[in-house]
Design an enzyme around this catalytic site. Structure first.
Site, PDB file in Angstrom:
ATOM      1  N   CYS A  11     -35.571 -20.064 -42.172  1.00 48.26           N
ATOM      2  CA  CYS A  11     -36.122 -20.998 -41.190  1.00 48.26           C
ATOM      3  C   CYS A  11     -35.891 -20.380 -39.812  1.00 48.26           C
ATOM      4  O   CYS A  11     -35.296 -19.308 -39.705  1.00 48.26           O
ATOM      5  CB  CYS A  11     -35.538 -22.402 -41.326  1.00 48.26           C
ATOM      6  SG  CYS A  11     -33.800 -22.583 -40.923  1.00 48.26           S
ATOM      7  N   CYS A  85     -41.250 -21.324 -40.341  1.00 51.44           N
ATOM      8  CA  CYS A  85     -41.147 -20.168 -39.444  1.00 51.44           C
ATOM      9  C   CYS A  85     -42.452 -19.392 -39.361  1.00 51.44           C
ATOM     10  O   CYS A  85     -42.493 -18.274 -38.870  1.00 51.44           O
ATOM     11  CB  CYS A  85     -39.975 -19.259 -39.827  1.00 51.44           C
ATOM     12  SG  CYS A  85     -39.991 -18.669 -41.500  1.00 51.44           S
ATOM     13  N   CYS A  89     -41.879 -13.917 -41.314  1.00 48.61           N
ATOM     14  CA  CYS A  89     -41.199 -13.294 -42.452  1.00 48.61           C
ATOM     15  C   CYS A  89     -41.992 -12.072 -42.900  1.00 48.61           C
ATOM     16  O   CYS A  89     -43.187 -12.163 -43.168  1.00 48.61           O
ATOM     17  CB  CYS A  89     -41.096 -14.297 -43.588  1.00 48.61           C
ATOM     18  SG  CYS A  89     -40.125 -13.708 -44.977  1.00 48.61           S
TER      19      CYS A  89
END
Length: 132
Positions: A11, A85, A89
């Site tokens: 997150c 998020c 990533c």
């Protein structure tokens, strides 16, 4: 997944959702799963309301600290679960990616964090059935 599966929870601040998810998975799956958590923009400390909410169910995350997301952490994981998020990533072929749409506990009191904690538990239980 041959051997012990590895899960990375991500997150933004690695201070609430991902910490609670990692704690639930560790608590419920024990040593059957390798567990990591990280944040795309880690905070200074774990959210006190998340610490309190997890303590209410007998899980102590008070000693945890937010960690920065690295490509190595993603590379070393079989499953990468993001929580709010976006696309921060890194994506590697052969990894399984899931996005859990969970409310952000940042700035919330424990009353608002409890339902998030409980929703995370349900998601983690489903994950365990799939991978462990």
């Amino acid at each position: 997944m041959p051997g012990k599966p590895s899960v990375l929870f991500v997150c933004v601040h690695n201070a609430g959702r991902s910490q609670m998810a990692a704690a639930w998975l560790t608590h419920l799956a024990g040593d059957r799963v390798e567990v990591r958590s990280a944040g795309s923009d880690p905070g200074d400390a774990v959210n006190p309301a998340a610490v309190e909410a997890m303590a209410e169910v007998g899980i102590d995350i008070s000693a945890e600290a937010p960690r920065v997301l690295t490509a190595d952490a993603v590379r070393a994981s079989d499953v990468c679960i993001t929580m709010g998020c976006g696309d921060t990533c890194p994506v590697f072929p052969g990894k399984r990616y899931l996005d859990w749409d969970l409310a952000d506990p940042a700035g919330q009191g424990v009353d608002a964090v409890r339902p998030i904690r409980d929703e995370i538990r349900i998601l983690v239980e489903g994950l365990i059935e799939e991978i462990a």
